[in-house]
Design an enzyme around this catalytic site. Structure first.
Site, PDB file in Angstrom:
ATOM      1  N   TYR A 119       0.842  -0.741  -0.133  1.00  0.00           N
ATOM      2  CA  TYR A 119       0.506   0.177   0.332  1.00  0.00           C
ATOM      3  C   TYR A 119       0.755   1.390   0.154  1.00  0.00           C
ATOM      4  O   TYR A 119       0.820   2.109   1.031  1.00  0.00           O
ATOM      5  CB  TYR A 119      -0.799  -0.003   1.241  1.00  0.00           C
ATOM      6  N   ARG A 124      -1.628   8.391  -3.277  1.00  0.00           N
ATOM      7  CA  ARG A 124      -2.327   7.317  -2.436  1.00  0.00           C
ATOM      8  C   ARG A 124      -3.025   8.178  -2.050  1.00  0.00           C
ATOM      9  O   ARG A 124      -3.417   8.889  -1.603  1.00  0.00           O
ATOM     10  CB  ARG A 124      -1.365   6.479  -1.221  1.00  0.00           C
ATOM     11  N   ASP A 125      -4.486   7.004  -2.343  1.00  0.00           N
ATOM     12  CA  ASP A 125      -5.754   7.918  -1.557  1.00  0.00           C
ATOM     13  C   ASP A 125      -5.955   8.958  -2.224  1.00  0.00           C
ATOM     14  O   ASP A 125      -6.310   9.972  -1.995  1.00  0.00           O
ATOM     15  CB  ASP A 125      -5.235   7.689  -0.380  1.00  0.00           C
ATOM     16  N   SER A 131      -5.328   9.485   5.267  1.00  0.00           N
ATOM     17  CA  SER A 131      -4.747   8.315   4.440  1.00  0.00           C
ATOM     18  C   SER A 131      -3.313   8.200   3.070  1.00  0.00           C
ATOM     19  O   SER A 131      -2.677   7.815   2.703  1.00  0.00           O
ATOM     20  CB  SER A 131      -5.420   6.579   3.839  1.00  0.00           C
ATOM     21  N   ASP A 170      -7.539   0.590  -2.803  1.00  0.00           N
ATOM     22  CA  ASP A 170      -8.262   1.773  -3.132  1.00  0.00           C
ATOM     23  C   ASP A 170      -8.091   1.860  -4.470  1.00  0.00           C
ATOM     24  O   ASP A 170      -8.976   3.627  -4.694  1.00  0.00           O
ATOM     25  CB  ASP A 170      -8.720   2.564  -1.091  1.00  0.00           C
ATOM     26  N   ASP A 352      -8.096   5.215  11.617  1.00  0.00           N
ATOM     27  CA  ASP A 352      -8.464   5.650  10.192  1.00  0.00           C
ATOM     28  C   ASP A 352      -8.089   7.049   9.719  1.00  0.00           C
ATOM     29  O   ASP A 352      -7.872   7.152   8.694  1.00  0.00           O
ATOM     30  CB  ASP A 352      -9.774   5.618   9.729  1.00  0.00           C
TER      31      ASP A 352
END
Length: 398
Positions: A119, A124-125, A131, A170, A352
């Site tokens: 990940y 990312r995201d 995140s 994701d 989270d």
């Protein structure tokens, strides 16, 4: 971990209780790690019927050193120790955290399989803040050489240990439902290239691979099923249709029920546009689409925090859902041929995202009425939340 859901733009949406665990001093002596010879996993079969998901020491350490000494209610200790003894995934979410992999591999007995999340894509995201990753858009070469290649090298050095990978939570689902978000537009080519490179490079005999497919409240919308399946299948084919690829992972770090009927949002005004009201239906429906798109279609389902339903205001609310509980324990007994196993991917108790609206990585989803507040930064230990998960566990851990 963010999804987008909108009634106005549906096409863009996003048992028996075991006896208390023994104390540390009462636990059996640690078994010899690894097998006597190289492991060769057959990705045409459900390897979770042969291997038990390993309870890794990183999560155990969080529970034993952070959670248990700080329990507000000492009667929760036995339940906390059960969680420490439950198999879960190790998250490689930064280049530095690759350091977790070798010691994790070194502790896995021959009849167990280590779960690992890969990940760290550039950008990312792309549709969330809590995140976001360390690599910037355009740093694909760093992702390949400093992240994926290093992971592959370590896995190759441990051929006697079985490993199950979840590839990039994701990522591809965001390209399906958040294509109007500029950050996702900027990240798209890197996501596609990076995921394909990861699948190809990590195609090793002792590894079985699952690519993330969001969940039923994300790609399960009728308008998202076909494009979602095609997006994932393209990555699989771009990787050369790797032999060790098994299928897809659903509900990673999510909240959806496995087989609740009617579903949690079945009475919502837009329910008619989503036939996948639980993950069992999603695995079946999306799995059929994946098969048509030419991709292996067996699934693993994250049940780690799905013990309580009816808590969210809408499908897309993903941050520290208030009232949640640990869910079904890891098992290959799912009752559905397409579903290989229930697994715990997200370590319950790790936040989270922060509810501090002044923080750089604050995401508004973490400040919603159905999000637990206060909450610390993503990945930080969240003691109050962990205790809530214990109290609300279903099946009960107490």
């Amino acid at each position: 971990m963010k999804v987008t859901s909108s009634a106005a733009a549906l096409a863009l949406v996003a048992t028996a209780v075991a006896a208390p665990s023994p104390t540390t001093s009462e636990r059996p002596t640690k078994r010899q790690a690894g097998c006597a010879s190289a492991v060769s996993l057959n990705a045409q079969t459900n390897v979770f019927k042969q291997y038990t998901l390993h309870a890794n020491n990183f999560y155990r350490q969080e529970i034993e050193e952070l959670a248990i000494p700080n329990l507000s209610d000492p009667s929760l200790e036995a339940a906390a120790r059960k969680v420490a003894d439950t198999g879960s995934f190790v998250w490689l979410d930064t280049i530095a955290n690759i350091a977790k992999l070798e010691p994790a591999l070194a502790e896995v007995p021959c009849d167990e399989i280590l779960g690992v999340v890969v990940y760290d894509l550039p950008g990312r995201d792309c549709a969330a803040k809590a995140s976001n990753g360390e690599l910037k858009v355009g740093e694909l070469n760093r992702y390949k050489t400093e992240f994926i290649d290093r992971i592959a090298s370590i896995l190759k050095a441990h051929p006697n240990t079985a490993v199950a990978l979840v590839i990039e939570p994701d990522s591809l689902p965001n390209l399906v439902t958040n294509s109007d978000v500029q950050a996702c537009k900027n990240s798209a080519s890197g996501y596609r290239d990076g995921v394909a490179y990861a699948l190809k490079t990590l195609n090793l005999p002792n590894v079985v691979q699952y690519i993330d497919a969001g969940h039923g409240g994300w790609l399960g919308w009728d308008a998202n099923l076909k494009p979602g399946a095609e997006e994932l299948a393209k990555a699989y084919k771009a990787a050369g249709s790797p032999k060790q690829f098994r299928g897809f992972a659903t509900n990673v770090a999510g909240w959806n029920a496995w087989d609740l009927s009617p579903g949690e949002f079945s009475t919502a005004s837009d329910a008619k546009y989503n036939s996948c009201q639980n993950e069992r239906t999603y695995v079946t429906t999306f799995g059929q689409r994946l098969k048509s798109a030419g991709m292996p279609n067996h699934a693993i389902v994250d049940t780690g925090r799905s013990g309580v339903q009816g808590l969210r205001e809408e499908w897309g609310n993903w941050c520290n859902v208030d009232g949640a509980g640990f869910g079904r324990p890891p098992s290959a007994n799912t009752g559905l041929e397409l579903a290989d196993a229930f697994v715990w991917v997200k370590p319950g108790g790790e936040s989270d995202g922060t509810s501090d609206s002044s923080a750089v990585r604050y995401d508004s989803f973490c400040g919603k009425p159905d999000a637990f507040q206060p909450s610390p930064e993503a990945g930080s230990w969240h003691q109050d939340y962990f205790e809530m998960l214990l109290r609300n566990s279903n099946p009960s851990l107490l």
